[in-house]
Design an enzyme around this catalytic site. Structure first.
Site, PDB file in Angstrom:
ATOM      1  N   TRP A 101      42.158  22.521 -36.813  1.00  0.00           N
ATOM      2  CA  TRP A 101      41.868  23.032 -38.168  1.00  0.00           C
ATOM      3  C   TRP A 101      43.147  23.276 -38.936  1.00  0.00           C
ATOM      4  CZ3 TRP A 101      37.399  21.425 -38.991  1.00  0.00           C
ATOM      5  CH2 TRP A 101      36.387  21.522 -38.040  1.00  0.00           C
TER       6      TRP A 101
ATOM      7  N   ASP B 198      42.934  31.369 -42.301  1.00  0.00           N
ATOM      8  CA  ASP B 198      41.615  30.804 -41.990  1.00  0.00           C
ATOM      9  C   ASP B 198      41.029  31.659 -40.858  1.00  0.00           C
ATOM     10  OD1 ASP B 198      39.430  29.397 -41.099  1.00  0.00           O
ATOM     11  OD2 ASP B 198      40.485  27.506 -40.749  1.00  0.00           O
TER      12      ASP B 198
ATOM     13  N   LYS C 142      29.983  30.738 -38.070  1.00  0.00           N
ATOM     14  CA  LYS C 142      30.385  31.221 -36.744  1.00  0.00           C
ATOM     15  C   LYS C 142      30.097  32.699 -36.517  1.00  0.00           C
ATOM     16  CE  LYS C 142      32.952  27.228 -36.577  1.00  0.00           C
ATOM     17  NZ  LYS C 142      33.884  26.518 -37.438  1.00  0.00           N
TER      18      LYS C 142
HETATM   19  C1  LIG Z   1      34.619  25.552 -37.949  1.00  0.00           C
HETATM   20  C2  LIG Z   1      35.975  25.792 -38.501  1.00  0.00           C
HETATM   21  C3  LIG Z   1      36.431  25.158 -39.670  1.00  0.00           C
HETATM   22  C4  LIG Z   1      35.617  24.134 -40.413  1.00  0.00           C
HETATM   23  O1  LIG Z   1      34.581  24.731 -41.084  1.00  0.00           O
HETATM   24  P1  LIG Z   1      33.608  23.865 -42.033  1.00  0.00           P
HETATM   25  O2  LIG Z   1      32.817  24.952 -42.678  1.00  0.00           O
HETATM   26  O3  LIG Z   1      32.819  22.967 -41.156  1.00  0.00           O
HETATM   27  O4  LIG Z   1      34.454  23.129 -42.997  1.00  0.00           O
HETATM   28  C5  LIG Z   1      37.692  25.497 -40.142  1.00  0.00           C
HETATM   29  N1  LIG Z   1      38.472  26.379 -39.490  1.00  0.00           N
HETATM   30  C6  LIG Z   1      38.065  26.984 -38.354  1.00  0.00           C
HETATM   31  C7  LIG Z   1      38.977  27.955 -37.678  1.00  0.00           C
HETATM   32  C8  LIG Z   1      36.808  26.711 -37.835  1.00  0.00           C
HETATM   33  O5  LIG Z   1      36.405  27.319 -36.706  1.00  0.00           O
END
Ligand SMILES: *Cc1c(COP(=O)(O)O)cnc(C)c1O
Length: 355
Positions: free
Chosen positions: A99, A166, A190
């Site tokens: 990511w 993030d 998540k």
């Molecule tokens: C799942 C995830 C993403 C991607 O998320 P999307 O909503 O599918 O774009 C980005 N960063 C992290 C840390 C993630 O776990």
């Protein structure tokens, strides 16, 4: 048979969230209509957004001067929106996984990117330490929890410049000092809601400093001005998010979530370290409490498929490791009960006894 849901995302939600969402699909706010078929401009839905913003601010201790937005496009859209809105000349990024790599790629479109450190050389199995964050960058970006590799930074880093983080896969699992960040974002799927909505926490003063033109939909100021209602927002995921936020508050808030998460992770890591069949894949001090990655010990490598089948037959769901890592990954998000972790540990013990 009871299923134990260890999926990495979309992932387990609290029974309260699922039940309340299902009820609203039938009849929302006593309107005699489904939440799927009402206007996002109705006063009933406006109340949902307002409460979701207020509860997010309360639970995460967000100070004055920050806005909470509920946007579409996933966390992946933030990889581009962040530099579009905040990167003038140079930004610093820490590369700790897939990511982060994706975020770096997008930032390079907008300016110079200083990758301060990377653990790519060892398949991202640790968090780099002792890197230097340049003081002349516009911001420092990192990923707090690496969902795929199972490493996590469980504290606010010290940075001479504002941070962007993030927090997609560990938001609401620890308290943090929001004032150290210009922007925090998290895809909801998540630890909060079904996929389709992304929480963005953005500092008012960080905006308006770049010189480029920003397309309307990608400009944070558009969504601030319109209270996440510039266009049609993801109505149902926002409603589910509110239900989870209410649940978190009722359960004792983020501090209590963290206590439970730490306890759950310790139960599983202890078993991985004790059980002769398995071993963890990442540096111990960097182990994530959200995504626990493990593999068969080399002496028992041929048992991987058997264990997967055995665990599946006992109701374990979603423990297959990410395709880029292999092995196993058990995601222990806030909504996962301790009983599920104990059930997985029991399965690991039983499998060990057979070999
Ligand atoms: C799942 C995830 C993403 C991607 O998320 P999307 O909503 O599918 O774009 C980005 N960063 C992290 C840390 C993630 O776990």
């Amino acid at each position: 048979m009871k299923k134990h849901n260890f999926y990495a995302g979309p992932s387990i939600l609290s029974p309260y969230t699922i039940k309340k969402t299902a009820e609203a699909v039938i009849d929302f706010a006593d309107m005699g209509l489904s939440i799927l078929e009402i206007s996002h401009r109705s006063k009933q839905f406006q109340a949902v957004v307002d409460e979701a913003v207020d509860l997010t601010k309360e639970l995460l201790n967000i100070p004055e001067g920050y806005h909470v937005l509920f946007l579409g496009g996933g966390a992946s859209l933030q990889f581009c929106m962040v530099p579009f809105n905040l990167l003038n000349k140079k930004a610093a990024y820490l590369n700790t996984g897939t990511w982060a790599t994706n975020a770096i790629k997008e930032a390079k479109i907008f300016g110079e990117v200083d990758v301060v450190a990377s653990s790519e050389d060892t398949k991202f199995n640790y968090i780099p330490k002792n890197f230097v964050i340049p003081t002349d960058a516009d911001y420092f970006h990192y990923t707090s929890n690496n969902t795929i590799y199972g490493t996590e930074i469980r504290r606010d880093l010290d940075s001479p410049i504002p941070m962007v983080c993030d927090m997609s896969s560990d938001i609401f699992s620890r308290e943090f000092d929001c004032s150290k960040y210009d922007c925090i974002y998290a895809g909801a799927q998540k630890n909060l809601a079904p996929s389709g909505v992304t929480i963005v926490i953005i500092k008012e003063d960080a905006l308006g400093k770049v010189h480029r033109e920003i397309p309307t939909m990608l400009d944070y100021r558009t969504h601030i001005k319109k209270g996440s209602m510039f266009n049609t927002p993801p109505v149902l995921p926002i409603y589910s998010a509110l239900m989870t936020l209410r649940y978190y508050k009722e359960q004792g808030g983020v501090k209590e979530m963290e206590r439970r998460d730490v306890e759950k992770a310790a139960i599983l890591y202890d078993e991985i370290d004790r059980n002769k069949l398995f071993r963890g894949t990442v540096a111990e001090e960097d182990r994530s409490i959200m995504n626990v990655c493990f593999v068969m010990n080399p002496d028992y490598a041929e048992l991987e498929k058997d264990f997967m089948e055995f665990a599946t037959s006992k109701g374990m769901v979603g423990i297959k490791g990410h395709r880029s890592v292999g092995g196993f990954r058990a995601s222990l998000y806030n909504a996962l009960p301790k009983e599920s972790v104990e059930a997985l540990v029991a399965v690991m013990k039983e499998f060990e006894a057979k070999h």
